[in-house]
Scaffold this motif. Sequence first.
Motif, PDB file in Angstrom:
ATOM      1  N   GLU A 169       4.505   1.473  -6.814  1.00  0.00           N
ATOM      2  CA  GLU A 169       5.451   2.560  -7.035  1.00  0.00           C
ATOM      3  C   GLU A 169       5.273   3.704  -6.050  1.00  0.00           C
ATOM      4  OE1 GLU A 169       5.203   3.745 -11.098  1.00  0.00           O
ATOM      5  OE2 GLU A 169       5.840   1.783 -11.873  1.00  0.00           O
ATOM      6  N   GLN A 170       4.205   3.661  -5.257  1.00  0.00           N
ATOM      7  CA  GLN A 170       3.943   4.625  -4.185  1.00  0.00           C
ATOM      8  C   GLN A 170       3.942   6.075  -4.681  1.00  0.00           C
ATOM      9  OE1 GLN A 170       6.812   2.064  -1.451  1.00  0.00           O
ATOM     10  NE2 GLN A 170       5.778   3.621  -0.226  1.00  0.00           N
ATOM     11  N   GLN A 171       3.264   6.294  -5.808  1.00  0.00           N
ATOM     12  CA  GLN A 171       3.207   7.633  -6.378  1.00  0.00           C
ATOM     13  C   GLN A 171       2.259   8.585  -5.639  1.00  0.00           C
ATOM     14  OE1 GLN A 171       5.207   8.871  -8.867  1.00  0.00           O
ATOM     15  NE2 GLN A 171       6.290   6.935  -8.561  1.00  0.00           N
ATOM     16  N   PRO A 172       1.020   8.176  -5.314  1.00  0.00           N
ATOM     17  CA  PRO A 172       0.122   9.108  -4.614  1.00  0.00           C
ATOM     18  C   PRO A 172       0.682   9.497  -3.245  1.00  0.00           C
ATOM     19  CG  PRO A 172      -1.104   7.254  -5.524  1.00  0.00           C
ATOM     20  CD  PRO A 172       0.343   6.902  -5.629  1.00  0.00           C
ATOM     21  N   ALA A 173       0.400  10.713  -2.837  1.00  0.00           N
ATOM     22  CA  ALA A 173       0.954  11.228  -1.580  1.00  0.00           C
ATOM     23  C   ALA A 173       0.555  10.364  -0.386  1.00  0.00           C
ATOM     24  CB  ALA A 173       0.491  12.667  -1.376  1.00  0.00           C
ATOM     25  N   HIS A 174      -0.673   9.849  -0.386  1.00  0.00           N
ATOM     26  CA  HIS A 174      -1.135   9.073   0.772  1.00  0.00           C
ATOM     27  C   HIS A 174      -0.585   7.655   0.787  1.00  0.00           C
ATOM     28  CE1 HIS A 174      -4.034   8.184  -2.421  1.00  0.00           C
ATOM     29  NE2 HIS A 174      -4.346   7.076  -1.785  1.00  0.00           N
ATOM     30  N   LEU A 175       0.208   7.270  -0.249  1.00  0.00           N
ATOM     31  CA  LEU A 175       0.832   5.950  -0.277  1.00  0.00           C
ATOM     32  C   LEU A 175       2.355   6.033  -0.204  1.00  0.00           C
ATOM     33  CD1 LEU A 175      -1.373   4.202  -3.004  1.00  0.00           C
ATOM     34  CD2 LEU A 175      -1.510   3.909  -0.535  1.00  0.00           C
ATOM     35  N   ARG A 176       2.884   7.193   0.127  1.00  0.00           N
ATOM     36  CA  ARG A 176       4.338   7.366   0.177  1.00  0.00           C
ATOM     37  C   ARG A 176       4.979   6.528   1.289  1.00  0.00           C
ATOM     38  NH1 ARG A 176       5.483  12.194  -2.661  1.00  0.00           N
ATOM     39  NH2 ARG A 176       4.495  11.798  -4.682  1.00  0.00           N
ATOM     40  N   ASP A 177       4.277   6.347   2.393  1.00  0.00           N
ATOM     41  CA  ASP A 177       4.843   5.581   3.513  1.00  0.00           C
ATOM     42  C   ASP A 177       4.786   4.084   3.264  1.00  0.00           C
ATOM     43  OD1 ASP A 177       5.410   7.900   4.913  1.00  0.00           O
ATOM     44  OD2 ASP A 177       3.512   7.859   6.023  1.00  0.00           O
ATOM     45  N   PHE A 178       3.751   3.625   2.549  1.00  0.00           N
ATOM     46  CA  PHE A 178       3.580   2.192   2.283  1.00  0.00           C
ATOM     47  C   PHE A 178       2.690   2.027   1.062  1.00  0.00           C
ATOM     48  CE2 PHE A 178       1.924  -2.167   3.568  1.00  0.00           C
ATOM     49  CZ  PHE A 178       3.123  -2.813   3.310  1.00  0.00           C
ATOM     50  N   MET A 179       2.964   1.011   0.261  1.00  0.00           N
ATOM     51  CA  MET A 179       2.226   0.826  -0.991  1.00  0.00           C
ATOM     52  C   MET A 179       0.767   0.431  -0.781  1.00  0.00           C
ATOM     53  SD  MET A 179       3.635  -2.877  -2.373  1.00  0.00           S
ATOM     54  CE  MET A 179       5.363  -2.450  -2.146  1.00  0.00           C
ATOM     55  N   ILE A 180       0.419  -0.081   0.414  1.00  0.00           N
ATOM     56  CA  ILE A 180      -0.944  -0.478   0.746  1.00  0.00           C
ATOM     57  C   ILE A 180      -1.514   0.512   1.740  1.00  0.00           C
ATOM     58  CG2 ILE A 180      -2.331  -2.248   1.918  1.00  0.00           C
ATOM     59  CD1 ILE A 180      -0.402  -4.324   0.704  1.00  0.00           C
ATOM     60  N   PHE A 181      -2.685   1.061   1.445  1.00  0.00           N
ATOM     61  CA  PHE A 181      -3.241   2.109   2.307  1.00  0.00           C
ATOM     62  C   PHE A 181      -3.882   1.562   3.575  1.00  0.00           C
ATOM     63  CE2 PHE A 181      -6.736   4.861   3.694  1.00  0.00           C
ATOM     64  CZ  PHE A 181      -6.015   6.008   3.997  1.00  0.00           C
ATOM     65  N   PHE A 182      -4.739   0.552   3.447  1.00  0.00           N
ATOM     66  CA  PHE A 182      -5.556   0.120   4.583  1.00  0.00           C
ATOM     67  C   PHE A 182      -4.796  -0.794   5.537  1.00  0.00           C
ATOM     68  CE2 PHE A 182      -9.096   1.177   1.671  1.00  0.00           C
ATOM     69  CZ  PHE A 182      -9.781   2.049   2.507  1.00  0.00           C
ATOM     70  N   LYS A 183      -5.212  -0.741   6.800  1.00  0.00           N
ATOM     71  CA  LYS A 183      -4.725  -1.631   7.842  1.00  0.00           C
ATOM     72  C   LYS A 183      -5.924  -2.180   8.607  1.00  0.00           C
ATOM     73  CE  LYS A 183      -2.468   1.849   9.428  1.00  0.00           C
ATOM     74  NZ  LYS A 183      -1.649   2.783  10.228  1.00  0.00           N
ATOM     75  N   PRO A 184      -5.855  -3.424   9.091  1.00  0.00           N
ATOM     76  CA  PRO A 184      -6.948  -3.933   9.925  1.00  0.00           C
ATOM     77  C   PRO A 184      -7.185  -3.015  11.122  1.00  0.00           C
ATOM     78  CG  PRO A 184      -5.487  -5.717   9.299  1.00  0.00           C
ATOM     79  CD  PRO A 184      -4.808  -4.438   8.870  1.00  0.00           C
ATOM     80  N   GLY A 185      -8.453  -2.711  11.372  1.00  0.00           N
ATOM     81  CA  GLY A 185      -8.797  -1.790  12.455  1.00  0.00           C
ATOM     82  C   GLY A 185      -9.160  -0.404  11.966  1.00  0.00           C
ATOM     83  N   ASP A 186      -8.800  -0.073  10.720  1.00  0.00           N
ATOM     84  CA  ASP A 186      -9.229   1.206  10.154  1.00  0.00           C
ATOM     85  C   ASP A 186     -10.758   1.279  10.133  1.00  0.00           C
ATOM     86  OD1 ASP A 186      -6.726   2.274   9.677  1.00  0.00           O
ATOM     87  OD2 ASP A 186      -6.670   1.691   7.558  1.00  0.00           O
ATOM     88  N   ILE A 187     -11.286   2.489  10.261  1.00  0.00           N
ATOM     89  CA  ILE A 187     -12.723   2.721  10.166  1.00  0.00           C
ATOM     90  C   ILE A 187     -12.984   3.599   8.945  1.00  0.00           C
ATOM     91  CG2 ILE A 187     -14.752   3.724  11.300  1.00  0.00           C
ATOM     92  CD1 ILE A 187     -13.395   3.102  13.975  1.00  0.00           C
ATOM     93  N   VAL A 188     -13.922   3.179   8.098  1.00  0.00           N
ATOM     94  CA  VAL A 188     -14.168   3.853   6.823  1.00  0.00           C
ATOM     95  C   VAL A 188     -15.578   4.415   6.790  1.00  0.00           C
ATOM     96  CG1 VAL A 188     -14.318   3.547   4.325  1.00  0.00           C
ATOM     97  CG2 VAL A 188     -12.542   2.355   5.628  1.00  0.00           C
ATOM     98  N   LYS A 189     -15.693   5.634   6.310  1.00  0.00           N
ATOM     99  CA  LYS A 189     -16.993   6.262   6.048  1.00  0.00           C
ATOM    100  C   LYS A 189     -17.058   6.569   4.556  1.00  0.00           C
ATOM    101  CE  LYS A 189     -20.802   8.825   6.551  1.00  0.00           C
ATOM    102  NZ  LYS A 189     -20.918   9.276   5.152  1.00  0.00           N
ATOM    103  N   PHE A 190     -18.029   5.979   3.856  1.00  0.00           N
ATOM    104  CA  PHE A 190     -18.214   6.266   2.439  1.00  0.00           C
ATOM    105  C   PHE A 190     -19.006   7.563   2.268  1.00  0.00           C
ATOM    106  CE2 PHE A 190     -18.081   1.487   2.282  1.00  0.00           C
ATOM    107  CZ  PHE A 190     -16.836   1.406   1.679  1.00  0.00           C
TER     108      PHE A 190
END
Length: 292
Positions: free
Chosen positions: A218-239
């Motif tokens: 449903e793309q409710q969160p602001a960071h998911l407005r462009d696409f329902m899936i957040f991550f893309k291959p090649g992203d770099i993540v820091k926990f």
Amino acid sequence: MPSRYTLGGDEHLFVEVSESMSLDAFFTSILVTKELADRAIPGVTEICPANASYQVRFDPDVISVADLRAELEEIEAGIGDHDATLETRVIEFPVYYGDPWTHETLMRFRDRHQDPDSTDLEFAARANGYADVEQFIEAHSATPWFVSMVGFVAGLPFMYQMVERSKQIQVPKYLRPRTDTPRLTVGYGGCFSCIYSVRGAGGYQMFGITPVPIYDPEQQPAHLRDFMIFFKPGDIVKFRPVDRAEYDAIVEAVDRNEYQLPTAPVTFSLKEFEADPAAYPTTILEALDGTR
């Protein structure tokens, strides 16, 4: 080894870059598929990069498998022994390690675990030679991770640690899969970390949970407005480890659409990483300075 090409029915070509996972194999996969997408070849309908392989769906009435393979071989030869760079982004994800929800779940499934008398964090710390859970959490969260593929279930990222191979965390999966895993669990199996995008079955060790959704049809969160899936291959993540109070505060901010993930654009160089795998990731993380 040279890339291995295998047909999957009449419409899929599977390409195995390497039999083992490495950043070099991942880079070959991501760069070939990126160039293939940029060429917009008629008849190519879907492109799916993975950890050390990729798959291409094509219309055999428009392009033959021989012509598609020739195109892919040309692209890979052009990469060669490259000074490969990737324009991507680095994202800081909060994680509540040792949270009560994954703890309750892991305790329900101890009969499926290698060490029923330990928690998943305790088992992973001991298996990797760390003195205690705190040292293990530091090792898991201090270095960045490449998102090498997204899949298995919608939006789930597989992440590969950006360290020297000898220092990579390695943890076996459960002896038998669980029938339940909390949504947004940060898990680990083999050499891969992941975030469970939905609640469901799973076999990875459970280390904690993130308060930030990564998949929403449903793309409710602001960071998911462009696409329902957040991550893309090649992203770099820091926990980033957080406590219960900060976890709850972030959940509330996400619900109000006020939370922003610290994110910064970066250029990753495989050659620079391989030249100094201990120091180079620090330069990548410096891009996050000023985004928090």
